[in-house]
Structure formats: structure tokens, C-alpha cells
Design a protein around this motif. Sequence first.
Motif, PDB file in Angstrom:
ATOM      1  N   LYS A   1       3.738  32.167  59.285  1.00 27.65           N
ATOM      2  CA  LYS A   1       2.372  32.211  58.760  1.00 27.65           C
ATOM      3  C   LYS A   1       1.703  33.512  59.185  1.00 27.65           C
ATOM      4  O   LYS A   1       1.760  33.881  60.361  1.00 27.65           O
ATOM      5  CB  LYS A   1       1.575  31.008  59.277  1.00 27.65           C
TER       6      LYS A   1
ATOM      7  N   ASP B   1      -2.977  27.593  59.295  1.00 33.50           N
ATOM      8  CA  ASP B   1      -2.100  27.194  60.404  1.00 33.50           C
ATOM      9  C   ASP B   1      -1.570  25.783  60.139  1.00 33.50           C
ATOM     10  O   ASP B   1      -0.387  25.495  60.362  1.00 33.50           O
ATOM     11  CB  ASP B   1      -2.871  27.175  61.743  1.00 33.50           C
TER      12      ASP B   1
ATOM     13  N   LYS C   1      -9.577  29.907  69.103  1.00 38.27           N
ATOM     14  CA  LYS C   1      -9.235  29.730  67.689  1.00 38.27           C
ATOM     15  C   LYS C   1      -7.973  30.474  67.263  1.00 38.27           C
ATOM     16  O   LYS C   1      -7.690  30.623  66.085  1.00 38.27           O
ATOM     17  CB  LYS C   1     -10.435  30.115  66.799  1.00 38.27           C
TER      18      LYS C   1
HETATM   19 MG    MG Z   1      -6.679  31.614  62.341  1.00 36.63          MG
END
Ligand code: MG
Length: 411
Positions: free
Chosen positions: A7, A159, A214
Motif C-alpha cells: 500500500k 490501510d 496515524k
Molecule cells: Mg495514512
Amino acid sequence: MEVLVQKFGGTSVQTAENRIHVINHIKDGIDSNYKIVVVVSALGRKPDPYATDTLLDLVSFPAHYNSNRELDLLMSCGEIISSVLLTNDLKRHNISSIALTGAQAGFVTSDDFTKAKIKQVHPERIQHEFETHDVIVITGFQGGTKRGEITTIGRGGSDTTAAAIGASLEAERIEIFTDVSGIMTADPRVVAQARSLDIVTYDEICNLAYQGAKVVHPRAVEIAMQARIPMRVRSTYSMAPGTLVTLSKMRESNINDSRQLMTGIAHMSEITQIRVEMKDEAHDHQSSVFKAMAEAGISVDFINISPTSVVYTIPHTLTDKAIHILESMDYNPGITRHCAKVSAVGAGMAGVPGVASKIVGALTNKGVQILQSADSHTTIWVLIHDKDLKVAVNALHDVFGLGYEFNHGQE
Ligand code: MG
Ligand code: ADP
């Protein structure tokens, strides 16, 4: 057929130059004989032209119109653009690849537009495409309902897309590429001394992520943990392995991280503290306050209840709504805006005496006022004024020796 999920976040796919690094990681996976699912986010961050928030600025629907369905259509375009640009680059490097939207890739969601839940992931289309392609580029953050509506699954959702497709395909590994070297002991934008961790447990990073770190979405971590798929958080701009997220630190490595008390410090700002004095001691008054908050969809945190008052925190954006509700219940709430929550997370601190006093000492030494605090066996939270955030996070990072210098001293 071994599958790797990679990702790439918004800044990683933003420019053609950055995408060269992306291609290198994909090539590396192909050279190791993997089939690769690449999950992409929208290009860059606001004010970049195709970032999610920039797209949202294009419209201003009237307040009485529930525009969430259309907002999802609009927001889904950001990832679609990224997926096509990356597929273009891959083709130009002679890598056989195809771009799919979330819905095309098999993501079936609920119809809660802008915050849809992934209900099922049907991997058949991707498996079929792997017969003729090495790389499938799919759009993060989105899916479709059974009726064919396009939905998005909430911020940080790419994610989660990566973890869910990894679980569905029983991938060998899920790699989250981003603009930092891995999971660090604190946000490097706040703590210059923050250090990259070689290995963390799912529990630790999940906890840090829920408390505001985050770098990876906590839901993604949960999905990977349930499916027992190792995750790596790595830099797009280097071939370094980054941080391995796994079940247990001891089994996977002989790095003596587990002796450390604390794993990292996370923070979250834009919090409002509310204090409600009870009119009398009737016990149901306290529960009626929380019931009213729940009914209005206001999530509360940091709850302290005493016979005469209740104190709790809410997200800053819901302050006016909460005040309105409390006033309509005949309360006169005390409001402290611009608070921040700092969390010290570490499985190693369970049962170790003196951790709380170390935290209080470090903060008061720097003149940071503690508005509230709470703890569990792996986390200590303090609520402070936003203006003290940087000083507080750095003070805790220092007192637990999380930075580089301390570790060199230990070696
Ligand atoms: Mg992110
Ligand atoms: P992406 O677009 O790649 O998903 P994000 O902005 O969502 O990137 O996440 C990466 C950012 O997370 C980093 O730039 C860093 O500032 C921030 N961050 C916050 N806490 C941490 C932490 N503990 N370790 C690493 N990065 C962190």
C-alpha cells in the motif's frame, strides 16, 4: 502463488519522481516471485489538485441536503486517478498490470456513505486477473454496495483496504509504504529525536494508532492480526525493511526491545473537556448525561465520575452540539477547549511501579498542567492544554529514554 500486498500513501504516489520509488518496490516484489496487489491513496494532500480534501472543496451542497452519496462518488475519484497513473507507469516499465476500483476488486460494503463498513471481500476477480497480470493496482478507501452504489470507508481507509485484501488472499505479507522510515517512538513532526522501531506487536501499534499515531490505521492492524498476516511499515524512499508488526516480539527477534518499559508516545489534539456539576446526588443524573451524548452520536472519552460531577472529553468539532444538549437538560457545563491527549504506550510497563509518578514528574518539571489522567496496564493517558503539546510529548519521550542517544548509551 504467493501474494504480497503493497500500500502506498498519498505522498508516495504524488509525483512521477516519487512513483519511481514505488515501481522499484513493486519490481523488488516481482523479482522475489510474488504476485502483487498494490493499494493506492489519492495523490498528495490538500492543496494538491487531486487530494481528497481538495476534491471536497469543489462542492458545497446545501445544509439540508444529505450529500454523502454524492460526496462518496466525488471522493472515490482521487484513488481512481492514482490507480490509473500508477498503472500507466507500470506499463511503461513493461510490467503487466491492471487497475481496479474497490468495487471491481470485490469490496462489498454497507451503505453508510462516507463511513461504510467492509462487509465482504470477494477475491475471485483479483485471482482471475493474476492469471494474466503480475500486478493488480486497486483503489484504497472505497468499495461498493450490493446495489452498485460507490462508497468510501473513512479516512485512513486505504490501510484498511490493504489489510482486508491481504486477509482475503491470505497474503504472505502486507506492506504499508509511507513518508517515514517506519513506526517510530513518537510522531517525528513533533519529536525530532523519535526513533524508528524494528519490531512492534499488533497490540502495541493498534494501541498507539487508536491514541493518534496515524502512521497506520488501527482497523488495518486488527484485520492483519486476526488473519495472522505479518505487516511491515516502511519508507517508500528507501529499501530498508522498516518496522515489522507481529504477534510477539520475543519469538520473531532477539532484539531486547521487550526490556523497555515504553514503546512510544502518541498524541491527539482538538479535544474539548466538559465538566457537569450534578444538581443533586440522584445516581441516574450521571447516566442521563452519557445517554444524551450517546443518542446524539457524540463519542466520549476520559470519563471521571464523582458523586457531585462528571468530567469527560469529546472531539472539538462536537463542542457546540454537546453544550446545546446539556443546556437543554438544564445543566451549565464548564467547557475547556483546545485540549490534547498524550498517551504513553508500552506492554513492558504492566505492573512496574513508579511509571505514573515518572510521567507526572516529567510534565510538572516542564510546567505542563495535567487536566486529567487515566491508565490501564499498557497505557497512561494525560489530558493537557494544546499549547503544551510539543513540550509534553518531548518530555515523556525523554524521560523514558526513547530517543537515539539513550539507545546508544545502552549498547
Ligand atoms: Mg495514512
Ligand atoms: P500516508 O499518506 O502514507 O498514509 P500518513 O500521513 O497517513 O501517510 O501517515 C504518515 C505520518 O504519520 C508521518 O508522516 C508521521 O508524521 C505521522 N506519525 C504519527 N505518529 C507516528 C509514529 N509513531 N511513527 C511514525 N509516523 C507517525
